[in-house]
Each structure stands twice: as structure tokens, then as C-alpha cells.
Design a protein around this motif. Structure first.
Motif: not given
Ligand code: FMN
Length: 175
Positions: A12, A118, A120
Motif C-alpha cells: 500500500s 481507501i 473512508q
Molecule cells: C478492507 C481494507 C480496508 C483498508 N482501508 C484502508 C484505508 O482506509 N486507508 C489506508 O491507508 N489503508 C487501508 N487499507 C490498507 C491496509 O492498511 C494494508 O493493506 C495493510 O496494512 C497491509 O499493508 P500492505 O497493503 O502494504 O501489504 C485497507 C485494506 C483493506 C483490505
């Protein structure tokens, strides 16, 4: 990059360059989304692709009104937001939309772009923000559909080289 490398190196991203996403690259990412699996192959989804800064700013403002975040950017500064929608009355739409989002993440990563889920636009208090949802309907959200999740999309300001550790002991083998 092969599929396994793509899955294992995707991260992410929460800081983006002020650089537009080329149309052909964006269309390829959307093709990846459209080829995701869906229950009974209904493909009951839409992908609302927003690259207009004024529209992104309006969405950020509406969210910040309820989520109380100053200087909030719904995309962490990325130039594109893809809103994945699904039928309000379908028990499968969350699964379908999540598959499409993962295809967006992986397709984008394979093409050198970065993404972040995202969430939100699905918070209850944000969903209850009538002016935001009326605005989304104006933008094209069908009235019988809801937001499943969104992806920020753009070029990373700095790519994270480290993979967040994954929990051990989450696989249950039955032999
Ligand atoms: C259902 C879901 C909702 C998430 N919502 C957010 C969010 O609103 N904002 C954000 O920055 N990351 C969000 N994430 C990303 C996660 O924080 C992230 O995938 C997790 O920390 C693992 O990190 P990586 O994606 O770098 O492997 C979300 C992930 C999922 C699967």
C-alpha cells in the motif's frame, strides 16, 4: 514481473508523485478489474474513475466534514481514485468488489503504479452524509449500488522496499 513476485512485492502506498496516470495504463488497470471473478459471473459492479482534481477535492472535503481530518486528501495525493461499487441488495457484492480491488492493486503494481485501499467512503457516518452521496449519484453511482471500496492510484513518491511482516500460524493444514 511474474504473478508470484507481483503478489509478494505489492505494498500500500500513502504518498504519491504529482504525475498523471497515462490513459492506456489506466485502461489496462481497469481491464484487470473487469476480469476479476464474481459470484455467478454477474459482474454487477461499476468502476467510477475520478481523475478530476476539483471532484477529488470535493469528495475529500465532504469526508473531512464527518471524519474530522484537516487537509484531508482521499487519495493521499494520488491523481486517481477508483470507486468500486456493487448492488445494495446483493450478499455477494462485497466479495465481488474485493476481488476487483485486488486485481486493481496487482495490475497496477505490475504496470509500475502504486495503490492503496481507501475505505473512508464506506464508513457509516460518511455514508450518511447525504450531500456526499447525492454528489456520488450525480457523478454516476447508480442509485441501487453502494461503494464497496476504493483505490488510490498513481506513481509512488517513494516505493517502500520492505514488506510488512505477515503473521505466522495462520495456515491450518489438514493432512
Ligand atoms: C478492507 C481494507 C480496508 C483498508 N482501508 C484502508 C484505508 O482506509 N486507508 C489506508 O491507508 N489503508 C487501508 N487499507 C490498507 C491496509 O492498511 C494494508 O493493506 C495493510 O496494512 C497491509 O499493508 P500492505 O497493503 O502494504 O501489504 C485497507 C485494506 C483493506 C483490505
Amino acid at each position: 514481473m511474474d504473478a508470484i513476485e507481483c503478489i509478494l512485492t505489492r505494498r500500500s502506498c500513502r504518498k504519491y508523485l504529482d504525475k498523471a496516470v497515462e490513459e492506456d495504463v489506466l485502461n489496462k488497470v481497469l481491464e484487470c478489474a473487469r476480469y476479476a471473478p464474481s459470484g455467478k459471473n454477474t459482474q454487477n459492479w461499476h468502476f467510477i474513475v475520478i481523475s478530476n482534481k476539483e471532484v477529488l477535492d470535493r469528495i475529500s472535503l465532504e469526508i473531512s466534514k464527518v471524519d474530522k481530518r484537516p487537509n484531508y486528501s482521499v487519495t493521499y495525493g494520488a491523481p486517481v481514485l477508483i470507486i468500486v461499487t456493487g448492488k445494495k441488495d446483493s450478499s455477494l457484492s462485497v466479495y465481488d468488489g474485493s476481488c476487483a480491488l485486488e486485481n486493481i492493486f496487482l495490475g497496477a503494481h505490475a504496470l509500475g503504479l502504486s495503490t492503496c485501499w481507501i475505505h473512508q467512503l464506506t464508513y457509516t457516518e460518511v455514508v450518511e452524509n447525504v450531500s456526499l452521496y447525492e454528489y456520488l449519484y450525480q457523478l454516476g453511482l447508480p442509485r441501487d449500488e453502494k461503494v464497496i471500496g476504493c483505490s488510490a492510484l498513481g506513481y509512488a513518491f517513494e516505493e517502500s522496499k520492505t514488506t510488512l511482516p505477515r503473521k505466522e500460524n495462520t495456515v491450518i493444514y489438514v493432512k
